[in-house]
Design an enzyme around this catalytic site. Structure first.
Site, PDB file in Angstrom:
ATOM      1  N   LYS A  13       0.826  -1.209   0.000  1.00  0.00           N
ATOM      2  CA  LYS A  13       0.000   0.000   0.000  1.00  0.00           C
ATOM      3  C   LYS A  13       0.865   1.266   0.000  1.00  0.00           C
ATOM      4  O   LYS A  13       0.531   2.241  -0.670  1.00  0.00           O
ATOM      5  CB  LYS A  13      -0.918   0.034   1.236  1.00  0.00           C
ATOM      6  CG  LYS A  13      -1.883  -1.132   1.342  1.00  0.00           C
ATOM      7  CD  LYS A  13      -2.829  -0.959   2.515  1.00  0.00           C
ATOM      8  CE  LYS A  13      -2.169  -0.842   3.877  1.00  0.00           C
ATOM      9  NZ  LYS A  13      -1.412  -2.034   4.317  1.00  0.00           N
ATOM     10  N   ARG A  88      -8.569   1.265   9.537  1.00  0.00           N
ATOM     11  CA  ARG A  88      -8.279  -0.107   9.940  1.00  0.00           C
ATOM     12  C   ARG A  88      -9.344  -0.727  10.818  1.00  0.00           C
ATOM     13  O   ARG A  88      -9.191  -1.894  11.226  1.00  0.00           O
ATOM     14  CB  ARG A  88      -6.931  -0.146  10.673  1.00  0.00           C
ATOM     15  CG  ARG A  88      -5.746  -0.213   9.717  1.00  0.00           C
ATOM     16  CD  ARG A  88      -4.510   0.122  10.520  1.00  0.00           C
ATOM     17  NE  ARG A  88      -3.383  -0.704  10.222  1.00  0.00           N
ATOM     18  CZ  ARG A  88      -2.237  -0.238   9.699  1.00  0.00           C
ATOM     19  NH1 ARG A  88      -2.120   1.010   9.359  1.00  0.00           N
ATOM     20  NH2 ARG A  88      -1.227  -1.045   9.519  1.00  0.00           N
ATOM     21  N   ARG A 127      12.257  -6.836   5.123  1.00  0.00           N
ATOM     22  CA  ARG A 127      12.118  -5.409   4.842  1.00  0.00           C
ATOM     23  C   ARG A 127      12.930  -4.565   5.828  1.00  0.00           C
ATOM     24  O   ARG A 127      12.931  -4.815   7.021  1.00  0.00           O
ATOM     25  CB  ARG A 127      10.633  -5.027   4.954  1.00  0.00           C
ATOM     26  CG  ARG A 127      10.361  -3.551   4.759  1.00  0.00           C
ATOM     27  CD  ARG A 127       8.900  -3.293   4.541  1.00  0.00           C
ATOM     28  NE  ARG A 127       8.145  -3.190   5.798  1.00  0.00           N
ATOM     29  CZ  ARG A 127       6.865  -2.809   5.852  1.00  0.00           C
ATOM     30  NH1 ARG A 127       6.204  -2.533   4.740  1.00  0.00           N
ATOM     31  NH2 ARG A 127       6.247  -2.723   7.001  1.00  0.00           N
ATOM     32  N   ARG A 157      12.011  -2.040  11.315  1.00  0.00           N
ATOM     33  CA  ARG A 157      10.968  -1.536  12.208  1.00  0.00           C
ATOM     34  C   ARG A 157      10.678  -2.580  13.276  1.00  0.00           C
ATOM     35  O   ARG A 157      10.621  -3.767  12.971  1.00  0.00           O
ATOM     36  CB  ARG A 157       9.683  -1.262  11.409  1.00  0.00           C
ATOM     37  CG  ARG A 157       9.767  -0.037  10.566  1.00  0.00           C
ATOM     38  CD  ARG A 157       8.635   0.084   9.575  1.00  0.00           C
ATOM     39  NE  ARG A 157       7.318  -0.343  10.061  1.00  0.00           N
ATOM     40  CZ  ARG A 157       6.196  -0.218   9.333  1.00  0.00           C
ATOM     41  NH1 ARG A 157       6.253   0.321   8.123  1.00  0.00           N
ATOM     42  NH2 ARG A 157       5.046  -0.634   9.810  1.00  0.00           N
ATOM     43  N   ARG A 168       0.375  -8.616  13.647  1.00  0.00           N
ATOM     44  CA  ARG A 168      -0.251  -7.648  12.736  1.00  0.00           C
ATOM     45  C   ARG A 168      -1.201  -8.356  11.770  1.00  0.00           C
ATOM     46  O   ARG A 168      -2.251  -7.830  11.419  1.00  0.00           O
ATOM     47  CB  ARG A 168       0.827  -6.886  11.961  1.00  0.00           C
ATOM     48  CG  ARG A 168       1.549  -5.874  12.837  1.00  0.00           C
ATOM     49  CD  ARG A 168       2.856  -5.461  12.228  1.00  0.00           C
ATOM     50  NE  ARG A 168       2.699  -4.560  11.101  1.00  0.00           N
ATOM     51  CZ  ARG A 168       3.646  -4.333  10.204  1.00  0.00           C
ATOM     52  NH1 ARG A 168       4.808  -4.958  10.279  1.00  0.00           N
ATOM     53  NH2 ARG A 168       3.427  -3.494   9.223  1.00  0.00           N
TER      54      ARG A 168
HETATM   55  P1  AMP Z   1       1.704   0.959   9.012  1.00  0.00           P
HETATM   56  O1  AMP Z   1       2.940   1.713   8.696  1.00  0.00           O
HETATM   57  O2  AMP Z   1       0.504   1.445   8.238  1.00  0.00           O
HETATM   58  O3  AMP Z   1       1.886  -0.524   8.929  1.00  0.00           O
HETATM   59  O4  AMP Z   1       1.354   1.283  10.543  1.00  0.00           O
HETATM   60  C1  AMP Z   1       2.259   0.934  11.579  1.00  0.00           C
HETATM   61  C2  AMP Z   1       1.509   0.839  12.898  1.00  0.00           C
HETATM   62  O5  AMP Z   1       0.917   2.123  13.210  1.00  0.00           O
HETATM   63  C3  AMP Z   1       0.351  -0.130  12.925  1.00  0.00           C
HETATM   64  O6  AMP Z   1       0.761  -1.464  13.164  1.00  0.00           O
HETATM   65  C4  AMP Z   1      -0.481   0.438  14.075  1.00  0.00           C
HETATM   66  O7  AMP Z   1       0.098   0.150  15.320  1.00  0.00           O
HETATM   67  C5  AMP Z   1      -0.347   1.937  13.855  1.00  0.00           C
HETATM   68  N1  AMP Z   1      -1.391   2.445  12.923  1.00  0.00           N
HETATM   69  C6  AMP Z   1      -1.210   3.048  11.713  1.00  0.00           C
HETATM   70  N2  AMP Z   1      -2.382   3.375  11.164  1.00  0.00           N
HETATM   71  C7  AMP Z   1      -3.340   2.977  12.029  1.00  0.00           C
HETATM   72  C8  AMP Z   1      -4.760   3.008  12.029  1.00  0.00           C
HETATM   73  N3  AMP Z   1      -5.449   3.544  10.999  1.00  0.00           N
HETATM   74  N4  AMP Z   1      -5.409   2.501  13.103  1.00  0.00           N
HETATM   75  C9  AMP Z   1      -4.754   1.986  14.161  1.00  0.00           C
HETATM   76  N5  AMP Z   1      -3.418   1.894  14.212  1.00  0.00           N
HETATM   77  C10 AMP Z   1      -2.706   2.378  13.168  1.00  0.00           C
END
Ligand code: AMP
Length: 212
Positions: A13, A88, A127, A157, A168
């Site tokens: 994404k 989410r 990654r 990360r 996740r």
């Molecule tokens: P991402 O980079 O999109 O994978 O986001 C990394 C982490 O940020 C996720 O695993 C969540 O802990 C938090 N996070 C990001 N976006 C959201 C969201 N829309 N709702 C809840 N947690 C989020």
């Protein structure tokens, strides 16, 4: 144009969202990037979010809805947004609907990235990402300088560690997969693409789906 990118972690994404954003000339909003920047800067938002992020759990809906409301009303987002990692949960989808309606807008397309779990685990565990720009790389060891020459260093990360990856994926199935059913039930413009394969080919599929 407002596009919601929906798909599990590692589905591409972020990368595809950048490309869609550049092509459509609409900015991308990635809540994960906003939260990671807040963690780096040690802001109250970052302090609240860090533990949940490191475990691979979701941060509270209220935090995300605050980010959505603060951002989408800004002039930079007048033409819309490519939403990466937002939304989410069903509560976030409802909140986004309210926020966009208040701005006289709506979610134009929900773009769903279809991809198998095995591919995701392989991708995420290989990654790394730049500590300056967040750009992801595969096949590069943590600690190496960023291949883009920006002066950043590649890091893994915490949520790309194996236990957090598994969590996740569980969280995605339990809390985010129902968002797709919710959008379908709302009669939203839902489009699915095969997210496996060459990045450029996926971009072609993604742009065709968004423009269809
Ligand atoms: P991402 O980079 O999109 O994978 O986001 C990394 C982490 O940020 C996720 O695993 C969540 O802990 C938090 N996070 C990001 N976006 C959201 C969201 N829309 N709702 C809840 N947690 C989020």
């Amino acid at each position: 144009m407002i596009v919601v990118l929906l798909g599990p972690p590692g589905a591409g994404k972020g990368t595809q969202g950048e490309r869609i954003a550049a092509t459509l000339r609409v900015p991308k909003l990635a809540t994960g990037d906003v939260l990671r920047a807040a963690v780096r800067e040690g802001t109250p938002l970052g302090l609240e979010a860090k533990a949940a992020m490191d475990r691979g759990d979701l941060v509270p809906d209220a935090v995300i809805l605050g980010i959505i409301q603060d951002t989408l009303g800004q002039p930079a987002y007048a033409a819309g947004a490519i939403l990466d990692g937002v939304v989410r949960t069903v509560a976030q989808a409802e909140g986004l609907g309210t926020a966009t309606a208040a701005l006289g807008k709506r979610v134009d397309v929900v773009l769903v990235f279809d991809i198998a779990d095995e591919v995701l685990v392989a991708r995420l565990s290989g990654r790394t990402s730049c500590d300056k720009t967040n750009k992801p790389f595969t096949g590069q060891a943590p600690g190496a300088p960023c291949p883009d020459g920006c002066g950043g260093t590649l890091i893994r990360r915490p949520d790309d560690e194996p236990d957090a990856i598994r969590n996740r994926l569980r969280v995605y199935q339990a809390q985010t997969a129902p968002v797709l059913d919710w959008y379908v039930a709302q009669g939203a413009n839902v489009r699915r693409i095969d997210a496996v394969g060459d990045f450029d080919a996926v971009t072609v599929r993604a742009l065709a789906a968004v423009r269809a």
